[in-house]
Design a protein around this motif. Structure first.
Motif, PDB file in Angstrom:
ATOM      1  N   LEU A  12      47.411  74.790  24.179  1.00  0.00           N
ATOM      2  CA  LEU A  12      47.495  73.680  25.123  1.00  0.00           C
ATOM      3  C   LEU A  12      48.489  74.046  26.208  1.00  0.00           C
ATOM      4  O   LEU A  12      49.651  74.352  25.919  1.00  0.00           O
ATOM      5  N   ALA A  36      57.451  73.828  21.323  1.00  0.00           N
ATOM      6  CA  ALA A  36      56.754  74.305  22.513  1.00  0.00           C
ATOM      7  C   ALA A  36      57.485  75.511  23.099  1.00  0.00           C
ATOM      8  O   ALA A  36      58.700  75.647  22.958  1.00  0.00           O
ATOM      9  N   CYS A 119      51.519  75.458  22.036  1.00  0.00           N
ATOM     10  CA  CYS A 119      51.701  74.643  23.242  1.00  0.00           C
ATOM     11  C   CYS A 119      52.634  75.350  24.207  1.00  0.00           C
ATOM     12  O   CYS A 119      53.758  75.700  23.852  1.00  0.00           O
TER      13      CYS A 119
END
Length: 213
Positions: A12, A36, A119
């Motif tokens: 993502l 992340a 991510c």
């Protein structure tokens, strides 16, 4: 909050943006603590214009030695004054730095993806103003606050006058433009760090990250 994300394969790519003084960098750090990988466009720009940075030879050639300090880094205050006064100078500077930031961003993104990160957060102050960034990310997260809060925060950390801060804010995308581009929003106004972390934790879970540091 937007509708749930569609089923996706791979990484993502989350674009993170917000006006100056919004607390965007703090949110980026919090997202990092949830797993992340964060790529900071401003930090890359500073690296490129530091002593020995790859942008410096072209900057010296275009703008002259007055814009290079004794260590070979960019004279930031002098350049900031110039680009605020001269839109053409701003375009010249961006034509040097933006391609280099883009190339380094792509390089680091590929490295994170190869390492199996789920991510990637692209911390981009001018994401909404950009003509190409929106096409590089799957979702946009905006950190929002009241304009008066922006001015107060920037004055407190930088010593700039209200007029100087308002001038910076005026050159960025409007609050409405950012909110229109958002898939999700963190409203960071008069929040404690604990309250902000609670918002970010909810979003982290929504975006498939860990719910705790």
């Amino acid at each position: 909050m937007p509708m749930p994300l569609p089923q996706r394969n791979g990484v993502l790519r989350l674009g993170l943006t917000g006006g100056i003084g919004s607390g965007k960098s703090t949110v980026a750090q919090m997202l990092s603590s949830h797993g992340a990988a964060v790529i900071d466009a401003d930090a890359l720009s500073r690296e490129l214009t530091a002593s020995g940075g790859r942008a410096m030879p072209a900057i010296q050639k275009k703008f002259g030695a007055d814009f290079v300090d004794k260590h070979g880094a960019l004279e930031r205050a002098r350049m900031r004054d110039l680009v605020f006064r001269d839109p053409q100078a701003k375009k010249m500077l961006e034509s040097i730095i933006h391609p280099l930031v883009g190339a380094e961003t792509d390089k680091r993104a590929k490295a994170h993806e190869a390492a199996g990160i789920s991510c990637l957060v692209f911390d981009v102050p001018l994401l909404v103003e950009s003509t190409h960034w929106r096409g590089k990310v799957h979702r946009v997260l905006v950190v929002d606050c009241e304009p008066a809060t922006q001015v107060q925060r920037v004055m407190a950390r930088s010593g700039l006058s209200p007029i100087e801060v308002e001038s910076i804010v005026a050159k960025q995308a409007s609050r409405l433009e950012r909110l229109k581009a958002a898939d999700a929003v963190v409203y960071n106004d008069k929040l404690s760090l604990t309250e902000l972390e609670a918002q970010v934790t909810l979003l982290a879970s929504y975006f498939g990250l860990s719910s705790g540091p």
